[in-house]
Design an enzyme around this catalytic site. Structure first.
Site, PDB file in Angstrom:
ATOM      1  N   HIS A 285       0.838  -1.205   0.000  1.00 18.47           N
ATOM      2  CA  HIS A 285       0.000   0.000   0.000  1.00 18.47           C
ATOM      3  C   HIS A 285       0.863   1.243   0.000  1.00 18.47           C
ATOM      4  O   HIS A 285       0.414   2.318   0.313  1.00 18.47           O
ATOM      5  CB  HIS A 285      -0.909  -0.016   1.225  1.00 18.47           C
ATOM      6  CG  HIS A 285      -0.393  -0.944   2.244  1.00 18.47           C
ATOM      7  ND1 HIS A 285      -0.616  -2.308   2.138  1.00 18.47           N
ATOM      8  CD2 HIS A 285       0.401  -0.765   3.302  1.00 18.47           C
ATOM      9  CE1 HIS A 285       0.009  -2.905   3.159  1.00 18.47           C
ATOM     10  NE2 HIS A 285       0.623  -2.010   3.852  1.00 18.47           N
ATOM     11  N   CYS A 286       2.154   1.080  -0.349  1.00 17.01           N
ATOM     12  CA  CYS A 286       3.033   2.260  -0.305  1.00 17.01           C
ATOM     13  C   CYS A 286       3.607   2.555  -1.678  1.00 17.01           C
ATOM     14  O   CYS A 286       3.292   3.554  -2.298  1.00 17.01           O
ATOM     15  CB  CYS A 286       4.147   2.040   0.699  1.00 17.01           C
ATOM     16  SG  CYS A 286       3.530   1.398   2.212  1.00 17.01           S
ATOM     17  N   ILE A 287       4.451   1.637  -2.145  1.00 16.56           N
ATOM     18  CA  ILE A 287       5.219   1.950  -3.352  1.00 16.56           C
ATOM     19  C   ILE A 287       4.342   2.168  -4.576  1.00 16.56           C
ATOM     20  O   ILE A 287       4.560   3.098  -5.348  1.00 16.56           O
ATOM     21  CB  ILE A 287       6.287   0.868  -3.598  1.00 16.56           C
ATOM     22  CG1 ILE A 287       7.117   0.647  -2.326  1.00 16.56           C
ATOM     23  CG2 ILE A 287       7.202   1.280  -4.742  1.00 16.56           C
ATOM     24  CD1 ILE A 287       7.758   1.862  -1.740  1.00 16.56           C
ATOM     25  N   VAL A 289       1.525   3.428  -4.527  1.00  9.35           N
ATOM     26  CA  VAL A 289       0.554   4.495  -4.221  1.00  9.35           C
ATOM     27  C   VAL A 289       1.221   5.841  -3.966  1.00  9.35           C
ATOM     28  O   VAL A 289       0.912   6.850  -4.601  1.00  9.35           O
ATOM     29  CB  VAL A 289      -0.266   4.084  -2.963  1.00  9.35           C
ATOM     30  CG1 VAL A 289      -1.113   5.227  -2.448  1.00  9.35           C
ATOM     31  CG2 VAL A 289      -1.098   2.848  -3.257  1.00  9.35           C
ATOM     32  N   ASP A 290       2.188   5.831  -3.063  1.00  9.79           N
ATOM     33  CA  ASP A 290       2.703   7.105  -2.546  1.00  9.79           C
ATOM     34  C   ASP A 290       3.243   8.063  -3.610  1.00  9.79           C
ATOM     35  O   ASP A 290       2.952   9.264  -3.567  1.00  9.79           O
ATOM     36  CB  ASP A 290       3.775   6.839  -1.486  1.00  9.79           C
ATOM     37  CG  ASP A 290       3.220   6.017  -0.329  1.00  9.79           C
ATOM     38  OD1 ASP A 290       4.000   5.399   0.401  1.00  9.79           O
ATOM     39  OD2 ASP A 290       1.979   5.995  -0.190  1.00  9.79           O
TER      40      ASP A 290
END
Ligand code: SAJ
Length: 449
Positions: A285-287, A289-290
């Site tokens: 849910h980071c790379i 998305v961010d």
């Protein structure tokens, strides 16, 4: 229930000094909003340090599990959680009625993307409103969720000040990004340095005092916006470098070169390079998305962040690349996709985690099903996958199921699997993670990404 003001005899301490006193003597009550892979480890750290911690979690099942001392996060040892819950050091509730009793409130809620890749701050806004209803003088609010530069000052501050209280004089507000790497045994919440950006000097002072109690190194920066950009840069750095090696993998396929051999040799250089490896795509849910949070904010300033857009495009293309390679292998085996059985090994978004969010392996499964193949998956850590099109349970791994498959695709390289045995029993293996790096026999049955 509100916390009693700290007094020194004849007069009441100013809100900031009251809070500093409570942080120092550990009488401060810490609220953690969002008990996920960031919040639960943080709650544990703060309870270990001697603070009373109350988790505010919207998922009632998670609240019940925490109350029973059951850990649902790989990095949170159940035994220790149980003991801290039993001693009353950690509690969990489902609403914001406890806010007036809190002294420090840390927000660790998701910051996903909408379907057209724009920031979705609904959780941050919702919990900030929940906090604002119970906000009182002398509280520190810290946002840890990854977000675009400006969120703390432009979104959170107005909501909190709608309570009638003033930041810096009545309450304190900072941004301090989480740096949790799920499954990383070496770097934990305790020994990973913590960046802090505040909306003013008093907020910085109380946040430094708070985080220094449980983190070895705190790194103050000049503003909340700077701290927000630090975090987004960290993840954008990863997304761009992962995309670079993924693009190299696609080029090596055309050049009939082994990208893993090329990268292994390149990473023997002792300076000026950092190892990244290709894969079936980028999950979590980071790379994925961010970086798009930064892209969206930059566009407001009429600035195109080309690297972010390109990296996202390449990383999102990798599942199709895996699909093409799989179809090529089946074709060489004389098996049309519509008559093929494929076993996908691993649907977690990366090795040794039990999280399949945004997992590229699920996209690979979707694509092969669309090609008419019969697809099974096995992942000991992910018992089932459900989303708009899929509803599958993990197939127990056996010699039979491997032999019955025309192709085994390794999409997540969990450490607990015996890849020598898998290759021995398989007709053919498409290895998208180089998990078979140490397999010596039957190498002719292996195709690497
Ligand atoms: N991946 C590759 N090749 C690589 C590295 C990663 O394909 O060389 C893939 C992984 O398989 C995975 C995805 O990219 O699908 C993301 O992997 P990750 O480890 O970068 O991402 P997270 O979300 O588990 O953890 C990251 C943290 N990771 C590291 O620092 C190693 C870090 O970026 C953040 O602290 C954290 O997310 C967060 O919460 O922002």
């Amino acid at each position: 229930m509100t916390a009693a003001p700290v007094t020194t005899g004849e007069f009441q301490l100013a809100p900031k000094n009251q809070l500093l006193q409570k942080i120092k003597d550990k009488s401060a009550v810490v609220g953690v909003v969002g008990l996920g892979y960031v919040g639960l480890p943080l709650a544990l750290e703060k309870a270990r340090a001697g603070y009373r911690v109350i988790g505010i979690e919207e998922n009632p099942l998670r609240v019940q599990k925490v109350k029973r001392g059951e850990s649902y996060i790989t990095d949170v040892p159940e035994q220790e959680l149980q003991a801290l819950v039993k001693s009353g050091a950690i509690g969990a509730v489902n609403d914001f009625s406890c806010v007036p009793a809190l002294d420090v409130i840390v927000i660790c809620v998701p910051t996903p993307l909408t379907r057209n890749l724009t920031p979705d701050l609904q959780y941050v806004e919702k919990v900030t409103r929940g906090i604002a209803t119970g906000l009182r003088r002398g509280q520190l609010v810290s946002l840890e969720s990854t977000t675009y530069p400006g969120t703390t000052e432009e979104v959170m501050l107005p909501i909190l000040e709608s309570s009638g209280l003033k930041a810096e004089t009545d309450f304190f507000l900072v941004y301090s990004p989480e740096r949790v790497d799920p499954g990383n045994k070496r770097y934990t919440t305790r020994n990973t340095s913590k960046v802090i950006g505040a909306i003013g000097p008093s907020s910085m002072e109380v946040a430094l005092a708070f985080y220094s109690q449980t983190v070895k190194k705190v790194v103050p920066v000049s503003s909340a916006r700077a701290a927000e950009l630090v975090k987004i840069f960290e993840n954008t750095f990863r997304a761009v470098n992962i995309a670079l090696v993924n693009e190299l993998a696609m080029l090596c396929d055309l050049m009939e070169l082994n990208v893993w051999e090329v990268l292994d040799a390149a990473f023997t250089k002792p300076f000026g390079i950092i190892p990244f490896y290709p894969g079936p795509g980028v999950g979590g849910h980071c790379i994925p998305v961010d970086p798009h949070y930064l892209e969206w904010k930059a566009r407001e300033l009429n600035f195109n962040t080309h690297f972010i857009a390109l990296a996202g495009e390449i990383n999102r293309k990798m599942p199709e690349f895996v699909q093409r390679k799989a179809l090529r292998i089946l074709n060489n085996l004389g098996i049309p996709a519509s008559r093929a059985q494929v076993l996908v090994l691993g649907v977690a978004y990366k090795k040794d985690v039990a999280d399949s969010r945004e997992s590229p392996a699920i996209q690979v499964i979707r694509l092969l099903l669309r090609d008419g193949a019969r697809v099974l998956y096995h992942d000991e850590l992910v018992k089932s996958i459900h989303d708009r099109e899929l509803d599958m349970a993990s197939t127990p791994l056996s010699e039979e199921v491997i032999r019955a498959s025309d192709l085994v695709i390794i999409t997540t390289d969990h450490s607990h699997l015996d890849y020598q045995w898998v290759v021995e029993k398989a007709k053919h293996v498409l290895d998208t993670r180089n998990a078979t790096r140490y397999v010596t026999n039957n190498r002719e049955r292996i195709t690497l990404l």
